[in-house]
Each structure stands twice: as C-alpha cells, then as structure tokens.
Design an enzyme around this catalytic site. Sequence first.
Site, mmCIF file in Angstrom:
data_model
loop_
_atom_site.group_PDB
_atom_site.id
_atom_site.type_symbol
_atom_site.label_atom_id
_atom_site.label_comp_id
_atom_site.label_asym_id
_atom_site.label_seq_id
_atom_site.Cartn_x
_atom_site.Cartn_y
_atom_site.Cartn_z
ATOM 1 N N HIS A 378 2.838 19.447 13.266
ATOM 2 C CA HIS A 378 2.576 20.532 12.324
ATOM 3 C C HIS A 378 3.734 20.858 11.399
ATOM 4 C CE1 HIS A 378 -1.389 22.109 13.512
ATOM 5 N NE2 HIS A 378 -1.098 21.563 14.678
ATOM 6 N N LYS A 569 1.178 35.372 3.820
ATOM 7 C CA LYS A 569 1.515 34.329 4.797
ATOM 8 C C LYS A 569 2.778 34.795 5.490
ATOM 9 C CE LYS A 569 1.718 31.344 1.287
ATOM 10 N NZ LYS A 569 1.072 30.136 1.819
ATOM 11 N N ARG A 570 3.191 34.117 6.567
ATOM 12 C CA ARG A 570 4.445 34.505 7.202
ATOM 13 C C ARG A 570 5.589 34.443 6.191
ATOM 14 N NH1 ARG A 570 4.117 35.254 12.952
ATOM 15 N NH2 ARG A 570 6.373 35.456 12.793
ATOM 16 N N LYS A 575 8.665 29.045 2.327
ATOM 17 C CA LYS A 575 7.460 29.464 1.605
ATOM 18 C C LYS A 575 7.811 30.151 0.276
ATOM 19 C CE LYS A 575 4.685 29.983 5.849
ATOM 20 N NZ LYS A 575 3.389 29.300 5.654
ATOM 21 N N THR A 678 -3.375 26.544 5.223
ATOM 22 C CA THR A 678 -4.816 26.769 5.290
ATOM 23 C C THR A 678 -5.181 28.027 4.518
ATOM 24 O OG1 THR A 678 -4.438 27.850 7.421
ATOM 25 C CG2 THR A 678 -5.300 25.589 7.473
ATOM 26 N N LYS A 682 -8.556 29.089 2.038
ATOM 27 C CA LYS A 682 -9.352 30.319 2.103
ATOM 28 C C LYS A 682 -9.473 30.936 0.724
ATOM 29 C CE LYS A 682 -7.187 31.109 6.577
ATOM 30 N NZ LYS A 682 -6.047 31.829 7.204
HETATM 31 C C1 LIG Z 1 -4.819 31.491 7.329
HETATM 32 C C2 LIG Z 1 -3.805 32.413 7.849
HETATM 33 C C3 LIG Z 1 -2.461 32.047 7.886
HETATM 34 C C4 LIG Z 1 -1.964 30.726 7.350
HETATM 35 O O1 LIG Z 1 -1.631 30.910 5.985
HETATM 36 P P1 LIG Z 1 -0.700 29.881 5.205
HETATM 37 O O2 LIG Z 1 -0.697 30.413 3.815
HETATM 38 O O3 LIG Z 1 -1.394 28.551 5.289
HETATM 39 O O4 LIG Z 1 0.626 29.909 5.834
HETATM 40 C C5 LIG Z 1 -1.549 32.953 8.373
HETATM 41 N N1 LIG Z 1 -1.928 34.170 8.820
HETATM 42 C C6 LIG Z 1 -3.216 34.558 8.789
HETATM 43 C C7 LIG Z 1 -3.572 35.917 9.276
HETATM 44 C C8 LIG Z 1 -4.195 33.695 8.308
HETATM 45 O O5 LIG Z 1 -5.475 34.091 8.304
#
Ligand SMILES: *Cc1c(COP(=O)(O)O)cnc(C)c1O
Length: 868
Positions: A378, A569-570, A575, A678, A682
């Site tokens: 990952h 995101k985190r 990032k 991911t 979304k």
């Molecule tokens: C989908 C999701 C992530 C992953 O987001 P990335 O932008 O791909 O890092 C992190 N936290 C939550 C709550 C999510 O639903």
Amino acid sequence: MSRPLSDHDKKKQISVRGLAGVENVADLKTNFNRHLHFTLVKDRNVATKRDYYFALAHTVRDHLVGRWIRTQQHYYEKDPKRVYYLSLEFYMGRTLQNTMVNLALENACDEATYQLGLDMEELEDIEEDAGLGNGGLGRLAACFLDSMASLGLAAYGYGIRYEFGIFNQKIVNGWQVEEADDWLRYGNPWEKARPEYTRPVHFYGRVEHHPDGVKWVDTQVVLALPYDTPVPGYRNNVVNTMRLWSAKAPCDFNLKDFNVGGYIQAVLDRNLAENISRVLYPNDNFFEGKELRLKQEYFVVAATLQDIVRRFKASKFGSREIVRTDFTALPDKVAIQLNDTHPAMAIPELMRVLVDEEKLPWDEAWDISVRTCAYTNHTVLPEALERWPIDLFHHLLPRHLEIIYEINRRHMERVEAMFPGDVDRMRRMSLIEEGPQKKVNMAHLCIVGSHAVNGVARIHSDILKATVFKDFYEMEPDKFQNKTNGITPRRWLVMCNPGLAEVIAERIGEDFVRDLDQLKELLNFIDDDAFIRDVANVKQENKLKFAVHLQDHYKVIINPNSMFDLQVKRIHEYKRQLLNCLHIITYYNRIRKEPNHDWTPRTIMIGGKVPHIRVTLAEKVVTFITLQGHPAGGHIHQHYRVKVIFLENYRITLAEKAIPAADLSEQISTAGTEASGTGNMKFMLNGALTIGTMDGANVEMAEEAGGQPVHLRHEGGGRGRHGRQGVRGRGHGPKGEKEEYYNSLPELKQAMDQIAGGFFSPKQPDLFKDIVSMLMHHDRFKVFADYEDYIQCQDKVNELYKDPKEWTKKVIHNIAGCGKFSSDRTISQYAREIWGVEPNPERSPPRRRAVAKQPQPARHAGVREIQP
Ligand SMILES: *Cc1c(COP(=O)(O)O)cnc(C)c1O
C-alpha cells in the site's frame, strides 16, 4: 397549481431506495414496536431517540438473519474455496442505511418510521461510526467486503474488534485535541459475540528442540473472543461474515505466579492481556515499532489461522474420516489476502502450524503456504515500511523468529544460486536487515512468502517493480501484479447521493449499481439539456444541504453559490495540504490587490486527522488552516470572496455528507507517493472535477474520463523547470533549487514572506517558522516545484467555473468514466487473477428455506403507533 413535494414525498419517488409496499411497511411497524417493547424494554412515553434508533436497527437486522444463516449453510454444503481478507483495519462507518440499501428496504423503513411519527434520517444520525481504521487502507477493506458479498464470494473479513477506534478530533484554539472514540458505549446491534468459538493465542516463552519436533513452551496465553458482523451483498440474498477478535484474559491469568501479589493483583492485571484489543494505532502511512502493536498483529493472525485450519479440516477436502488431513489441498480451498504487511505474521504462523503442529516436512509446508498467501502493498514511503527489531521479536515470538531465519536461509540460497557472488544483492534482499539494531523487513517476508504481490494502482505497481522491489521482481517477475483500487458504488453513490443516483437511473436504468461500467451510457446524454440541468440541480441541492449542516453544527455560514473546493484526507506532508494553502494565500493576495475584478468565489474546505506520532509540523498545518477559518483570527475570509473552513473530525460519516457537495476535488500528492487514493474516486463518482497530480489512480481516472480534457491537472513530481526527479531521493534537490523558486516567483515569495513574518499569526509571529524552514530547505515532497503549474491550473478551474454548462458537461464525462473504479471490478480481478475463484454477480442464488421462519411479530397491548 400542485403542492411542492415535501422531502418525504420526494424520497418516496426515488426508486433506487426500494419499494414501500403496504404490507412491508405494516410488518416493519409491527416489528419496530415489538423491538421497542421486548428488546429495548421501553414504551413511547419514555423512549429516547436512541431507543428508536436501536429499535429500527434491530428491525432491519432481523431481515439479515435468515439470509446470513442460509448463506453460511450453503457454504458448508457446497464447500467452495474460501477467501480470507486479513486486515488490521476495517473502516466500516455506519451500518443501518447500508443494510437498508443492500436489502432494498430504505423506502419501506422511511415510510414506516414516518407513519410512526419519526424522522428516519434523524435516527440514522444517532449511529456511531465503526471507525476501526485510519483512512484509505481501512476503507478499502470495508469496500472490498461489500463487493465480495455482492459478487457471491465465500469470503470472510478477519480483524480486531478495537474497543476504541480512530480518535475523535476536536479543534480547540486552532489546535487538534484527540478524544477517545468510545463507540461501543451504547452497545452494537450489528455484532454477535461467539464466545463458544474462543481461541487461545500464545506469547513469549521459549523454544525446545526435540527429536520428534519443536515445542514452544512456557508461553503466556491470551484468549481471542470472536464477534461476528453480517456483511450483506447488494440485493442478492448473500450475507457474509466479518469476524473481529477481542482479547480476553484466561481465568487463571497470572494466578499461577503466587509471588506476584496475590489474587486481587492477578485479577487487576487481566487488563494487561485485554489491552491487546483496546485501541487502534492512529498512524496512517507510518510505522511505529511498539510491542503492543506487534502483539495486535500476531493476535489477529494466530486466532484467524486456527479458524481457517479448523474450517478446512471440517470440510470434505479436509476429510474428518481419514486419519490425517491432506494439507496439500489447502491452496485449492483457501486463499489468504494480506492487507499490507500488518498481518504478515500469517506466513510464519502458517508454517509453524504446518511444521510444528501438523508435522509436515518443511518443503511441503512452504509450498502450501506460498500458494495460499498473497500480499498487497500500500505504500512506497520508507517511513511506513514495517521493520521490527529482532530483540522485540525474539522476546515476544521466539519460535516465529527461528522460522523467519530458516525462510531467509533458504531464500538467500536461491538468490545466491541465481546471482552467484552478488553479495550486495543478497544484502538488499535479505529478510533480516543488518545494522546497529537488526530488523525483520516484513515486506520482504511477504514477497518471499506469497504467490502474488500487488500494488494498488498501475503507476504504483510499476514503481514497485522498477524501484522498491526491483531485486525481487528480477528474480520472480510473474509474482508481481496490479489491482487498481475501487470503491463500492452502493455506499459512495446510492447511499450518500440518492439524488444523483436517481437522475442517473431515470436515464439508464438501475443496473449500473451492480455493473458500474454502464455509466458510460450517460455519454448519450452529454448534450441533453434536461440531463445537464438535472445533474446541476442535484449538485446545488447537495451543496445547500451541506451548507445547512455546517450552519447547524458549527455555526459557520458559507456561500452555496461559491465553488466548493475540498481537500479531505489524512493530514500528511506527502499529500501536500501546504500546496493548497499556498494557493489560498496567493488567491487572497490577488483579490486584495484587485478587489473589483470578477473573481470566482470559493469556499475552500480542508479536513483530516493528524497522526499522533509526528504532530508538530502537521498540527501546525491544521492550525494554519483553522486560523484562517476563524472569524477573529482569520485574514482570509468571505469578504474577499474566498473563505477557508477546516472540517473538524473528518471520518466516513462526514465524507458521505461532504463529498456529494463538492465541485472541486484536490488530489495533489507529489507524483509517485500516493499509492492509489480512493477519496479521488468518491469525488469523481459524485460529480466533482479533479485538480490533481499524475499520481496513484488519478492517472487512470484521467484516462477513463475520455478524450476530453476533463481532468484539470498539473504534472507534479518536480517536472517542468528542473526536469523530473525521483521522489525517493534525499529530497534536497540541487543546492539552492528551492531558493531559486522563491526568488523567481514573486507571488510565492510574497506568500512565504507573509507566513514567515507572522502575517497570518500576528499574536505569535514565529508560529509557522518551521513550516517556512521546511518548505525552503528540506521539503522532501517538492511543494515549490509544483507551485507555478498548480496556480495556473487553478486559474483555469476558475475560468471553467464561470461557464456552468461546460462545467457540468465535464462533470458528466467524469461520472461516465467511473466504471473502472467500482470495487466490484477490483474484487473480480483479485478473484480471477489471485484467488482462483469465479465471481458470481447473479441476483438471487437459489433460495432455500431457512431453518427457522422469520420471527413472528408478537401481539401485545400497550404499544400503539402515533400518527403524525
Ligand atoms: C476514502 C476515505 C479516505 C481515503 O482518502 P484518500 O484521499 O484516498 O487518502 C480517508 N478517510 C475517509 C474517512 C475516507 O472515507
């Protein structure tokens, strides 16, 4: 003139929410009242909103039970190959609405609760998130469970039932404060404890070598108590199991050592054992070498393998009648998928079971083990790779360390045979890293011990082969695969954005929910004004709804006509939330300079939790953002047509509300650092355009969105002025490179000078000086290198936003290109190319009569429905 439709009437029209037949509704009401009475032991005079939520949850849960039992019975009788998805994280979020969606009960439940005088959405909001994950990796596991059930695979998710999931984030004076996530406080209606299947897990002790085999003795035992959660497929009557283990001290824990303080102390010390499943480590993409974490990793693996072996032995192939189980059939009946290296101990543990307990010869055991296990990588970030100190291993799991040494000895022999005399290659490929402190490289263990190794997006899998695992690729090229990540369209479209799902269903029918490729049929409507209008209207409604949510919960008022620009995101250096911040400052400076220009209004929302281990810098990023959003401390505000909001406590539930409201999705990681992402998918599925680097799955998203320049993008990775550089180097670049950007880009210089001079923190002018020094001198992730392209790209976004019709047409192109990013596609590929099982997307596998009938509604007086 007809009366405008109420929210309730509008929802009833939405066919993807299932049919609300009169009989269904009547049954649901009866069962709701029955649960309120018998399960919650309340009447409507004293029942709280939470009681109503639980009554509804139990009512919906009843619809799972028969299907769950029948599915498991079916697996037992047919004995298909089982798939075991092992993961330290399952970031599930809420379950109630997801269950209703997959069982087509949503409209009927909505009608039933409405007739009972209740608001279903309000009840849904009472459910706690199952936050047993940090971010992408944990959410992927949850999406995979949905897809495996929807594709009829005999699959199980195995993990840990953390008593505390990912912390709740509060922002206090601009700083993150963590609160414990006590998600089980009111009970969890979706789980079923199975104490009868409790299994022992051993730790510590020592190894004895006898002529008849190896014994691991004098161990401490912790019990693993399983809790099962049903995982329903999408309208196919399949219900799989997610089994999470909880740690329990045995009754005699510590009692044998009479010298440790007696009986009372021994009982109090039970906590020590039970701490194993207490809390999720809140690190995303970061390795923290703590003993408790290694215990967690072995705990889940040891308990799970006992289950797997027991189930195999009980199957026809395992054949109870014959004296010895034929383990050579194991790889034909069992596939174990390792979600990153976190469950890597499955490999030496399976070897220990086969060799020490089942007395198989090493070579035979190894062949079985390799053909059973597969590993998903990952991340390529070096600080995230698990490398456990030998000393810790030796102390906690002495026999496993011996087994790893033996695996390594044979592995080194093979390397030597293939590349004679290449000592440096042997050093690079060893499972044991030499140095002041010897370490076990868990990724190397996983590669050697698996028959398939995959990355999670094409570019990431290519990087694995070309750099990180190059030596391993050269030795066994056929092991390496790609499985581009995906998301479940059930949760991330039908459930969170019913308006959009309906507008799509009106044009192309409802089958896209199980076959997302059908979304490309939307291209037939690309010039259809009514469709363009419908898509734009749904977005506007979602934006309004989210604006109201922010006003109700946080008292912030935002302009629903502004562009909603989201980066959620985190929080992580790679990032590059800081690149976003530099754009915000630049845009703000431009507006101040030329206030009368026709600037595109933007609401920029950033949200995410800070990993607790390296708070200093990341936390200041949060502080920087939140101060701008703060009415008192904020320099950048609505008055200047740009407003910054920090979205507190970003989690699954907030993602479900925020993403459908987004116009612009920020996916700006340094090229080569985000394995897939991911969140990006979304947003795409929910009708946002992406501004992103060519990183992770963004590359494939741009490809799928078709010939048009639908993806607004910059290149990233320091391409352009100084040419492309690897991201895994020391990050210093040519000397003076960062100063050169600073000196040659006046707007960048102005922004940096403002941050350094305390313009955004007048009370504490030095507050952000370490951010400045990082960006100026030792930024591994090349923020400056991408600044200019990024700003130019944002300018183009502003221009496009001024033409709503063109914007929406690009949105439709994006949605039409989403098919590839369904986790159904991802799981079908895992099934065929790694697990050797065939997905079955059939709607209803033959239904058999349940052992017990559905529970009959009880008749009882005193519980009457209240008419609205
Ligand atoms: C989908 C999701 C992530 C992953 O987001 P990335 O932008 O791909 O890092 C992190 N936290 C939550 C709550 C999510 O639903």
